[in-house]
Design a protein around this motif. Structure first.
Motif, PDB file in Angstrom:
ATOM      1  N   ILE A   1       0.880  -1.172   0.000  1.00 21.60           N
ATOM      2  CA  ILE A   1       0.000   0.000   0.000  1.00 21.60           C
ATOM      3  C   ILE A   1       0.914   1.218   0.000  1.00 21.60           C
ATOM      4  N   VAL A   2       0.803   2.047  -1.024  1.00 20.92           N
ATOM      5  CA  VAL A   2       1.775   3.117  -1.242  1.00 20.92           C
ATOM      6  C   VAL A   2       1.134   4.483  -0.969  1.00 20.92           C
ATOM      7  N   GLY A   3       1.853   5.327  -0.248  1.00 22.05           N
ATOM      8  CA  GLY A   3       1.405   6.696   0.004  1.00 22.05           C
ATOM      9  C   GLY A   3       0.783   6.844   1.385  1.00 22.05           C
ATOM     10  N   GLN A   4       1.098   7.955   2.049  1.00 24.94           N
ATOM     11  CA  GLN A   4       0.625   8.163   3.416  1.00 24.94           C
ATOM     12  C   GLN A   4      -0.895   8.120   3.521  1.00 24.94           C
ATOM     13  N   GLU A   5      -1.586   8.721   2.564  1.00 22.83           N
ATOM     14  CA  GLU A   5      -3.048   8.760   2.629  1.00 22.83           C
ATOM     15  C   GLU A   5      -3.632   7.355   2.549  1.00 22.83           C
ATOM     16  N   ASN A   6      -3.117   6.520   1.656  1.00 23.34           N
ATOM     17  CA  ASN A   6      -3.625   5.161   1.502  1.00 23.34           C
ATOM     18  C   ASN A   6      -3.279   4.292   2.714  1.00 23.34           C
ATOM     19  N   ILE A   7      -2.085   4.492   3.258  1.00 24.56           N
ATOM     20  CA  ILE A   7      -1.691   3.733   4.444  1.00 24.56           C
ATOM     21  C   ILE A   7      -2.591   4.096   5.618  1.00 24.56           C
ATOM     22  N   PHE A   8      -2.874   5.389   5.777  1.00 22.86           N
ATOM     23  CA  PHE A   8      -3.746   5.833   6.866  1.00 22.86           C
ATOM     24  C   PHE A   8      -5.137   5.218   6.739  1.00 22.86           C
ATOM     25  N   ALA A   9      -5.681   5.199   5.513  1.00 17.40           N
ATOM     26  CA  ALA A   9      -7.002   4.605   5.285  1.00 17.40           C
ATOM     27  C   ALA A   9      -6.988   3.122   5.638  1.00 17.40           C
ATOM     28  N   TYR A  10      -5.928   2.434   5.263  1.00 18.28           N
ATOM     29  CA  TYR A  10      -5.823   1.005   5.575  1.00 18.28           C
ATOM     30  C   TYR A  10      -5.776   0.786   7.086  1.00 18.28           C
ATOM     31  N   MET A  11      -4.964   1.571   7.778  1.00 15.02           N
ATOM     32  CA  MET A  11      -4.832   1.394   9.224  1.00 15.02           C
ATOM     33  C   MET A  11      -6.156   1.639   9.928  1.00 15.02           C
ATOM     34  N   ARG A  12      -6.864   2.678   9.533  1.00 14.52           N
ATOM     35  CA  ARG A  12      -8.156   2.963  10.163  1.00 14.52           C
ATOM     36  C   ARG A  12      -9.151   1.831   9.924  1.00 14.52           C
ATOM     37  N   GLN A  13      -9.060   1.223   8.749  1.00 20.40           N
ATOM     38  CA  GLN A  13     -10.011   0.183   8.379  1.00 20.40           C
ATOM     39  C   GLN A  13      -9.673  -1.159   9.029  1.00 20.40           C
ATOM     40  N   GLU A  14      -8.388  -1.472   9.161  1.00 19.56           N
ATOM     41  CA  GLU A  14      -8.003  -2.837   9.486  1.00 19.56           C
ATOM     42  C   GLU A  14      -7.295  -3.024  10.827  1.00 19.56           C
ATOM     43  N   CYS A  15      -6.804  -1.964  11.453  1.00 15.42           N
ATOM     44  CA  CYS A  15      -5.848  -2.156  12.553  1.00 15.42           C
ATOM     45  C   CYS A  15      -6.367  -1.819  13.938  1.00 15.42           C
ATOM     46  N   TYR A  16      -7.599  -1.343  14.073  1.00 17.92           N
ATOM     47  CA  TYR A  16      -8.125  -1.111  15.413  1.00 17.92           C
ATOM     48  C   TYR A  16      -8.208  -2.432  16.169  1.00 17.92           C
ATOM     49  N   GLY A  17      -7.774  -2.419  17.408  1.00 14.21           N
ATOM     50  CA  GLY A  17      -7.877  -3.597  18.250  1.00 14.21           C
ATOM     51  C   GLY A  17      -6.677  -4.508  18.214  1.00 14.21           C
ATOM     52  N   LEU A  18      -5.751  -4.301  17.271  1.00 11.50           N
ATOM     53  CA  LEU A  18      -4.560  -5.141  17.218  1.00 11.50           C
ATOM     54  C   LEU A  18      -3.597  -4.765  18.342  1.00 11.50           C
ATOM     55  N   LYS A  19      -2.923  -5.753  18.874  1.00 13.28           N
ATOM     56  CA  LYS A  19      -1.904  -5.521  19.906  1.00 13.28           C
ATOM     57  C   LYS A  19      -0.589  -6.082  19.401  1.00 13.28           C
ATOM     58  N   LEU A  20       0.361  -5.190  19.101  1.00  9.68           N
ATOM     59  CA  LEU A  20       1.666  -5.592  18.596  1.00  9.68           C
ATOM     60  C   LEU A  20       2.587  -5.913  19.765  1.00  9.68           C
ATOM     61  N   LEU A  21       3.219  -7.076  19.690  1.00  9.49           N
ATOM     62  CA  LEU A  21       4.114  -7.527  20.749  1.00  9.49           C
ATOM     63  C   LEU A  21       5.486  -7.861  20.152  1.00  9.49           C
ATOM     64  N   PRO A  22       6.230  -6.846  19.715  1.00  9.97           N
ATOM     65  CA  PRO A  22       7.571  -7.109  19.172  1.00  9.97           C
ATOM     66  C   PRO A  22       8.481  -7.624  20.275  1.00  9.97           C
ATOM     67  N   GLU A  23       9.394  -8.529  19.902  1.00  8.93           N
ATOM     68  CA  GLU A  23      10.251  -9.139  20.912  1.00  8.93           C
ATOM     69  C   GLU A  23      11.724  -8.810  20.715  1.00  8.93           C
ATOM     70  N   GLN A  24      12.250  -9.015  19.513  1.00 13.14           N
ATOM     71  CA  GLN A  24      13.670  -8.765  19.295  1.00 13.14           C
ATOM     72  C   GLN A  24      13.917  -8.431  17.835  1.00 13.14           C
ATOM     73  N   GLY A  25      15.102  -7.870  17.571  1.00 11.15           N
ATOM     74  CA  GLY A  25      15.371  -7.470  16.198  1.00 11.15           C
ATOM     75  C   GLY A  25      16.847  -7.316  15.917  1.00 11.15           C
ATOM     76  N   VAL A  26      17.140  -7.079  14.649  1.00 10.05           N
ATOM     77  CA  VAL A  26      18.506  -6.792  14.217  1.00 10.05           C
ATOM     78  C   VAL A  26      18.466  -5.556  13.327  1.00 10.05           C
ATOM     79  N   CYS A  27      19.563  -4.825  13.322  1.00  7.35           N
ATOM     80  CA  CYS A  27      19.678  -3.590  12.549  1.00  7.35           C
ATOM     81  C   CYS A  27      20.934  -3.669  11.701  1.00  7.35           C
ATOM     82  N   GLU A  28      20.804  -3.382  10.402  1.00  9.06           N
ATOM     83  CA  GLU A  28      21.942  -3.483   9.493  1.00  9.06           C
ATOM     84  C   GLU A  28      21.970  -2.280   8.561  1.00  9.06           C
ATOM     85  N   PRO A  29      23.162  -1.825   8.170  1.00 10.42           N
ATOM     86  CA  PRO A  29      23.248  -0.771   7.161  1.00 10.42           C
ATOM     87  C   PRO A  29      22.859  -1.327   5.800  1.00 10.42           C
TER      88      PRO A  29
END
Length: 327
Positions: A231-259
Motif C-alpha cells: 500500500i503506497v502513500g501516506q493517505e492510503n496507508i492511513f485509510a488502511y490502518m483505520r479500516q483494518e488495525c483497530y484492536g490489534l496488539k503488537l508484541l515485538p520481541e527482538q530485532g537486528v539492525c543493518e546498514p
C-alpha cells in the motif's frame, strides 16, 4: 543504487515466511460451498478458534445489522443459500454489501452467524455431514498448522467472501459512530533495537494513533500487509490502518539492525500480534521488515506471517554470534 518499492521487498531474503498459507487458502477456496461452510463450522466448534465476545465491542457492526437481521428472519433453506452465495461469490445484494465491509465487520458477521448456528436460529451444518476427501485432507493440514497460522487462514478465507464486481464495490470507510479514542500509550522495548522510528511505530500502532504512525513514513512510503500487495502513500496507508488495525496488539520481541545501500538502514523485528477476535490466548507470529531512509523515515515496512516459531529465536542466535551496529 536508490531503493524502489519493488527492490525493498527483497530485504532480509532469508526470513522464513509462511509461504504455504496462500496455497492452503487457495485449496480452501476450490472446495464446494458446502465443504467450505463445514470447515468453517469445524473451526468454530472443534479446533478451538473461538472468537471472544468482547471483540464485538470493538467493531462497528451497524453496517451489517440490516443484512444479519434479514438472514435471521429467513427460512432455514434460504439461510443456507445465503451462506453458499457468500462462499460462491454470487451476485446478490447481500453479497455485494458484504464485499464492501472491512475485515473486522466481516469477521463480526461470521461470528454472529456462528453463534446463531449454535443456537439453531440460523441453519447449522447437518449433524452427519461428511466432508469430501479433499476437504478432509485440507482439514488435517490446517490442524497441523501453528495456532496463529490457523487464524490467518480462516481470516483470509472470510475476508475474500462475497461478490465484488469488476468495477469493485467501494468499501465502507467512514464510521457512523465517532472515531475511536486512542488507547493508553505504553513504552515498547525490543531486544537489540533502539531505533526511535521503529519504537515509535510500534507504540503508535498499539495506541491506535494511526496519524502519528503514518507521519513516520516518507510521503510515498509503503506498507505491505501479509499476503497483500504494498500500500503506497501516506493517505492510503492511513485509510488502511483505520479500516483494518483497530484492536490489534503488537508484541515485538527482538530485532537486528543493518546498514543498507545509499545510507539506508534495514531493521528486522520478530514478535507476535494479538487480535481482539481471539483474545490473548493465541498470537500470530510476525516479522516486520523496515527500510529507513537516511533521515530515519520509513520508506518501506513489510509485515509477514512467520513460517516457523523457530524464526522468533533466530535473531537471538544472530545477536549472540555477531555484533551488529548502525553505521
Amino acid at each position: 543504487m536508490s531503493f524502489t518499492i519493488d527492490s525493498a521487498l527483497s530485504i532480509f531474503p532469508d526470513t522464513q515466511v509462511a509461504d504455504a498459507l496462500p496455497a492452503i487458502v487457495k485449496s480452501f477456496n476450490q472446495l464446494n460451498a458446502e465443504d467450505q461452510l463445514a470447515l468453517l463450522w469445524f473451526a468454530y466448534t472443534e479446533m478451538g478458534l473461538t472468537i471472544t465476545p468482547a471483540a464485538m465491542q470493538a467493531v462497528n457492526m451497524v453496517f451489517a445489522e440490516k443484512n444479519l437481521t434479514q438472514i435471521k428472519q429467513m427460512p432455514a433453506l434460504e439461510q443456507t443459500q445465503v451462506m453458499c452465495d457468500l462462499v460462491n461469490h454470487t451476485d446478490t445484494p447481500i453479497c455485494r454489501t458484504y464485499a464492501s465491509f472491512g475485515t473486522n465487520v466481516k469477521l463480526g458477521f461470521w461470528y454472529q452467524l456462528s453463534e446463531w448456528m449454535k443456537q439453531t436460529i440460523v441453519a447449522p451444518i447437518p449433524e452427519n455431514y461428511q466432508l469430501s476427501t479433499k476437504a478432509s485432507d485440507l482439514l488435517q493440514a490446517i490442524r497441523k498448522l501453528e495456532g496463529g497460522e490457523q487464524l490467518t487462514v480462516f481470516q483470509k478465507v472470510v475476508i475474500n467472501m462475497g461478490y465484488a464486481s469488476t468495477s469493485s464495490t467501494p468499501k465502507v470507510t467512514e464510521p457512523v459512530v465517532p472515531p475511536k479514542k486512542a488507547a493508553p500509550r505504553s513504552q515498547v522495548r525490543i531486544k537489540g533495537i533502539d531505533n526511535a522510528t521503529v519504537l515509535s511505530y510500534m507504540e503508535n500502532m498499539n495506541a491506535f494513533d494511526f496519524q502519528a504512525a503514518v507521519a513516520l513514513f516518507v510521503k510515498e512510503g509503503a506498507l505491505k500487509p501479509p499476503f497483500q500487495e504494498p500500500i503506497v502513500g501516506q493517505e492510503n496507508i492511513f485509510a488502511y490502518m483505520r479500516q483494518e488495525c483497530y484492536g490489534l496488539k503488537l508484541l515485538p520481541e527482538q530485532g537486528v539492525c543493518e546498514p543498507a545501500e545509499g545510507e539506508f538502514t534495514q531493521i528486522k523485528v520478530t514478535g507476535k500480534v494479538q487480535t481482539p477476535w481471539f483474545g490473548d490466548s493465541v498470537g500470530i507470529n510476525l516479522v516486520w521488515r523496515f527500510l529507513l531512509n537516511p533521515e530515519d523515515k520509513i520508506f518501506f515496512v513489510g509485515i509477514d506471517v512467520l513460517g516457523s516459531p523457530q524464526e522468533l529465536l533466530n535473531l537471538g542466535l544472530v545477536q549472540n554470534n555477531a555484533k551488529i551496529e548502525l553505521p
